[in-house]
Design an enzyme around this catalytic site. Sequence first.
Site, PDB file in Angstrom:
ATOM      1  CG  ASP A   9      -2.009  -1.093   1.167  1.00  0.00           C
ATOM      2  OD1 ASP A   9      -1.969  -1.927   0.248  1.00  0.00           O
ATOM      3  OD2 ASP A   9      -2.864  -1.135   2.075  1.00  0.00           O
ATOM      4  CG  ASP A  47      -6.557   0.049   1.152  1.00  0.00           C
ATOM      5  OD1 ASP A  47      -6.868  -1.134   1.406  1.00  0.00           O
ATOM      6  OD2 ASP A  47      -6.927   1.010   1.861  1.00  0.00           O
ATOM      7  CG  HIS A  49     -11.295   1.025   0.210  1.00  0.00           C
ATOM      8  ND1 HIS A  49     -11.277  -0.304   0.572  1.00  0.00           N
ATOM      9  CD2 HIS A  49     -10.374   1.636   1.021  1.00  0.00           C
ATOM     10  CE1 HIS A  49     -10.397  -0.478   1.545  1.00  0.00           C
ATOM     11  NE2 HIS A  49      -9.828   0.669   1.834  1.00  0.00           N
ATOM     12  CG  HIS A  53     -14.903   0.000   1.589  1.00  0.00           C
ATOM     13  ND1 HIS A  53     -14.136  -0.035   2.724  1.00  0.00           N
ATOM     14  CD2 HIS A  53     -14.915  -1.260   1.089  1.00  0.00           C
ATOM     15  CE1 HIS A  53     -13.679  -1.273   2.893  1.00  0.00           C
ATOM     16  NE2 HIS A  53     -14.137  -2.027   1.911  1.00  0.00           N
ATOM     17  CG  HIS A  82      -8.480   5.162   2.929  1.00  0.00           C
ATOM     18  ND1 HIS A  82      -9.457   4.922   3.869  1.00  0.00           N
ATOM     19  CD2 HIS A  82      -7.934   3.957   2.647  1.00  0.00           C
ATOM     20  CE1 HIS A  82      -9.477   3.621   4.153  1.00  0.00           C
ATOM     21  NE2 HIS A  82      -8.570   3.007   3.410  1.00  0.00           N
ATOM     22  CE  LYS A 107      -4.040  -4.330   1.183  1.00  0.00           C
ATOM     23  NZ  LYS A 107      -4.767  -3.291   1.929  1.00  0.00           N
ATOM     24  CB  CYS A 152      -2.102  -2.969   5.188  1.00  0.00           C
ATOM     25  SG  CYS A 152      -3.820  -2.386   5.060  1.00  0.00           S
TER      26      CYS A 152
HETATM   27  C1  VGL Z   1      -4.658   0.650   5.698  1.00  0.00           C
HETATM   28  C2  VGL Z   1      -6.262   1.496   7.085  1.00  0.00           C
HETATM   29  C3  VGL Z   1      -7.211   1.396   6.091  1.00  0.00           C
HETATM   30  C4  VGL Z   1      -3.238   0.250   5.518  1.00  0.00           C
HETATM   31  C5  VGL Z   1      -5.596   0.527   4.692  1.00  0.00           C
HETATM   32  O1  VGL Z   1      -2.759   0.207   4.367  1.00  0.00           O
HETATM   33  O2  VGL Z   1      -2.560  -0.020   6.545  1.00  0.00           O
HETATM   34  N1  VGL Z   1      -5.006   1.116   6.890  1.00  0.00           N
HETATM   35  N2  VGL Z   1      -6.860   0.915   4.898  1.00  0.00           N
HETATM   36 ZN    ZN Z   2      -8.280   0.987   3.338  1.00  0.00          ZN
END
Ligand code: VGL
Ligand code: ZN
Length: 198
Positions: A9, A47, A49, A53, A82, A107, A152
């Site tokens: 990410d 990430d 979404h 979401h 986000h 994901k 993550c």
């Molecule tokens: C993440 C919070 C929400 C991450 C992703 O990449 O750690 N944290 N979505």
């Molecule tokens: Zn996320």
Amino acid sequence: MNKALIVIDVQNDFCPNGALAVAGGDEIVGGINALMVGFETVVLTQDWHPADHASFADNHAGAAAFSVVQMPYGPQVLWPRHCVQGSDGAEFHPALNINAAHLTIRKGFRAQIDSYSAFFENDRATPTGLHGYLQDRGVKDVMLVGLALDYCVAYSALDAAKLGYGVTVLSDLCRAIDLNGSLADMQAAMRAAGVILG
Ligand code: VGL
Ligand code: ZN
């Protein structure tokens, strides 16, 4: 070499000025680029979404960002909106050498379930397909870097250990959100699971 590098990410929204900025998130990009060159298997996660979401606080009337709600699969932190599919925030950091990657795993694309881990969604049961890919390529060990260390990256490391991989997390090439002690909690959980924190 049966070792894969998994870059978690490294996206604009997790870097300074992003929607869910992780302090120093952009500082790790150069080091990750340098590390990629030495691996036969390099995987990125992204990430990704939909706008509706369930992990977005603004999709829950009256809910504050960073509060926790119960989802059918357990507790879920509500995050600022986000990494919306197709947005600039969801793009990889512009300096990340995405050309060196062999696979991108997206994901968190199902509206009703979040996915921190590169291997399983937050129900801990729905696979992303990464395990099959790594098995097909004979990968036995994984090294993890990226954002965020206590979400993550940690969830991915714990799942990788559970699946039987040798797991190293290079902490210098990660940055953390550290929400209510989450960094210390997840470091302890990773150590207890046999993850090497380098
Ligand atoms: C993440 C919070 C929400 C991450 C992703 O990449 O750690 N944290 N979505
Ligand atoms: Zn996320």
